[in-house]
Each structure stands twice: as C-alpha cells, then as structure tokens.
Design a protein around this motif. Structure first.
Motif, mmCIF file in Angstrom:
data_model
loop_
_atom_site.group_PDB
_atom_site.id
_atom_site.type_symbol
_atom_site.label_atom_id
_atom_site.label_comp_id
_atom_site.label_asym_id
_atom_site.label_seq_id
_atom_site.Cartn_x
_atom_site.Cartn_y
_atom_site.Cartn_z
ATOM 1 N N GLU A 92 33.809 7.265 -0.808
ATOM 2 C CA GLU A 92 35.231 6.934 -0.923
ATOM 3 C C GLU A 92 35.874 7.731 -2.056
ATOM 4 O O GLU A 92 35.187 8.360 -2.866
ATOM 5 C CB GLU A 92 35.414 5.430 -1.196
ATOM 6 N N GLY A 93 37.186 7.646 -2.122
ATOM 7 C CA GLY A 93 37.918 8.308 -3.190
ATOM 8 C C GLY A 93 39.324 8.616 -2.745
ATOM 9 O O GLY A 93 39.651 8.530 -1.559
ATOM 10 N N PHE A 149 32.024 6.272 -5.101
ATOM 11 C CA PHE A 149 33.458 6.515 -5.297
ATOM 12 C C PHE A 149 33.633 7.768 -6.138
ATOM 13 O O PHE A 149 33.242 7.808 -7.308
ATOM 14 C CB PHE A 149 34.130 5.327 -5.975
ATOM 15 N N LEU A 150 34.197 8.806 -5.518
ATOM 16 C CA LEU A 150 34.450 10.053 -6.234
ATOM 17 C C LEU A 150 35.746 9.904 -7.010
ATOM 18 O O LEU A 150 36.840 9.911 -6.436
ATOM 19 C CB LEU A 150 34.543 11.223 -5.255
ATOM 20 N N ILE A 208 31.389 8.242 -9.432
ATOM 21 C CA ILE A 208 30.962 9.611 -9.690
ATOM 22 C C ILE A 208 32.153 10.385 -10.237
ATOM 23 O O ILE A 208 33.242 10.354 -9.661
ATOM 24 C CB ILE A 208 30.481 10.297 -8.389
ATOM 25 N N ASP A 209 31.961 11.080 -11.343
ATOM 26 C CA ASP A 209 33.020 11.887 -11.943
ATOM 27 C C ASP A 209 33.267 13.111 -11.061
ATOM 28 O O ASP A 209 32.466 14.044 -11.040
ATOM 29 C CB ASP A 209 32.602 12.303 -13.360
ATOM 30 N N ALA A 210 34.370 13.096 -10.342
ATOM 31 C CA ALA A 210 34.658 14.161 -9.370
ATOM 32 C C ALA A 210 35.351 15.368 -9.999
ATOM 33 O O ALA A 210 35.723 16.302 -9.284
ATOM 34 C CB ALA A 210 35.516 13.602 -8.232
ATOM 35 N N LYS A 215 27.046 19.553 -9.802
ATOM 36 C CA LYS A 215 26.764 18.383 -10.642
ATOM 37 C C LYS A 215 27.117 17.098 -9.903
ATOM 38 O O LYS A 215 26.381 16.096 -9.980
ATOM 39 C CB LYS A 215 27.565 18.457 -11.946
ATOM 40 N N ILE A 216 28.203 17.102 -9.179
ATOM 41 C CA ILE A 216 28.581 15.937 -8.367
ATOM 42 C C ILE A 216 27.488 15.656 -7.346
ATOM 43 O O ILE A 216 27.065 14.511 -7.155
ATOM 44 C CB ILE A 216 29.929 16.168 -7.653
ATOM 45 N N GLU A 217 27.027 16.709 -6.683
ATOM 46 C CA GLU A 217 25.981 16.557 -5.669
ATOM 47 C C GLU A 217 24.721 15.938 -6.277
ATOM 48 O O GLU A 217 24.120 15.034 -5.687
ATOM 49 C CB GLU A 217 25.640 17.901 -5.041
ATOM 50 N N GLN A 218 24.332 16.392 -7.460
ATOM 51 C CA GLN A 218 23.128 15.862 -8.093
ATOM 52 C C GLN A 218 23.301 14.400 -8.476
ATOM 53 O O GLN A 218 22.390 13.585 -8.297
ATOM 54 C CB GLN A 218 22.768 16.680 -9.341
#
Length: 202
Positions: free
Chosen positions: A10-11, A125-126, A168-170, A176-179
């Motif tokens: 989501e986001g 949640f991005l 997740i800090d988008a 980095k997001i993927e990891q």
C-alpha cells in the motif's frame, strides 16, 4: 508453509508500489517460491475510465465498485493461497477506505462493504511525503493524484494500521526499499498462522 502468504503493498500515489511489487515477485520467483502478482483495483472499463477522468461517478458508487472488484477476486485468492501460492497484491481495501474517507465519506461506512474479506498476512506501507511524491514523473495524471487529497489520504491510511502493517521509507533508493521489503517478508513467512483469516478489520 502449507499455504501461500498474502502480502499487500500500500501507499499513496507515486510511492513506488508497482515497481516494488514486481521486484518482490521476481525475487521470490528466483528463490523458487510459487508467487503471483494481483491487482484488485482498476479492473473494468468503468473504473478505468473514471480514474482517467473520462467519466463521472458518485463517490459512494465508485467506492462500492472497487469493493465489488475485491469480492470478485476472493475465490481466486483463497484457492491460490490454499495451493501454496504466495500473492503480492498491489493495493487492497485499505486504499479504498483511505481514498474515500479523504474525499469526505464516513469512515465506518467505507469499511463496511469489505467486512469478511480475507485478511492479509502482511501489509507493507511505502511511506513517502506528498512533497516528494509530486516531484516524481507522472504525478497528477490520474483523478486522485491531487496534492491536497493525497495529504488527506496519507493521514487516513495511518488510522487503519495494526500489527500486520510495516512501514517502509519510500524515499530511499529502489534497492534499499527492496531489501527492507524482503526482510519484512522473511519475518512474516516465519511467523504467519497457517489458517486463512477472514477478519480484515481486526
């Protein structure tokens, strides 16, 4: 696990959901996981035309149309999970409530049509500030991509979070997001209950 994981991403708009959904699916597939990408919104010409601002619909009506699409997908989702297929879902009922309440509809009314939907095992949640989001290409092309509305949507999303949600800090790099996402998925896979739950609004 004897069933697949149900992972919802989501986001707000332009947070990178579609990109990260595809990256997650590709990673899991490479690791040998049976996985599929689903989208329970923007199906059907009426909704697509509405989002592209080609027609007008009452806010209550469009909310119910989105919910109907999710219900239409439930049997397929249930069958795939029971077969051991992990599902990565780009937007779910949380988006429906966040966007509709941001437009002024009643919060409780917006949640009601989705009572009984399958509950995801993990909601990622991005999180991206709207100031950052509107710097990204394409912002404003669809109906809901309006600065003031997106500010409200982001606030409404936060009212829906529970223990399934991971933020997740988008604003980070895509890698980095993927990891960060992979770390959360690994944790969820180790702790998820085996039975499917049908209490979306805990």
């Amino acid at each position: 696990m004897n069933r697949g994981l149900m992972i919802v991403i989501e986001g707000c708009d332009r947070a990178g959901k579609s990109t990260q959904c595809e990256r997650l699916v590709n990673h899991l597939r490479q690791k040998g996981t049976a996985v599929e990408l689903l989208k329970t919104t923007q199906t059907g010409k009426m909704i697509d035309d509405y989002l592209r601002q080609k027609n007008e619909l009452d806010d209550h009506a469009i909310h119910l149309l989105f919910s109907a699409n999710r219900w239409e997908a439930m049997k397929t989702i249930e069958e795939k999970l029971k077969k051991g297929i992990t599902l990565v879902i780009d937007r779910y009922a949380f988006s429906g409530v966040a966007f509709s309440t941001a437009k002024g509809l009643d919060f409780a009314w917006c949640k009601q049509p989705d009572v009984g939907l399958i509950s995801p095992d993990l909601v990622l949640f991005l999180d991206l500030s709207i100031d950052e989001a509107r710097k990204r290409g394409g912002f404003g092309e669809e109906r809901y991509e309006k600065y003031d509305l997106q500010i409200k949507v982001r606030k409404e999303f936060r009212k829906l979070k529970d223990e399934r949600w991971k933020f997740i800090d988008a604003s980070q790099s895509m890698e980095k997001i993927e990891q960060d996402i992979l770390n959360k998925v690994t944790e969820a896979a180790a702790t998820t209950e085996r039975d499917i739950e049908y209490n979306l609004w805990k």
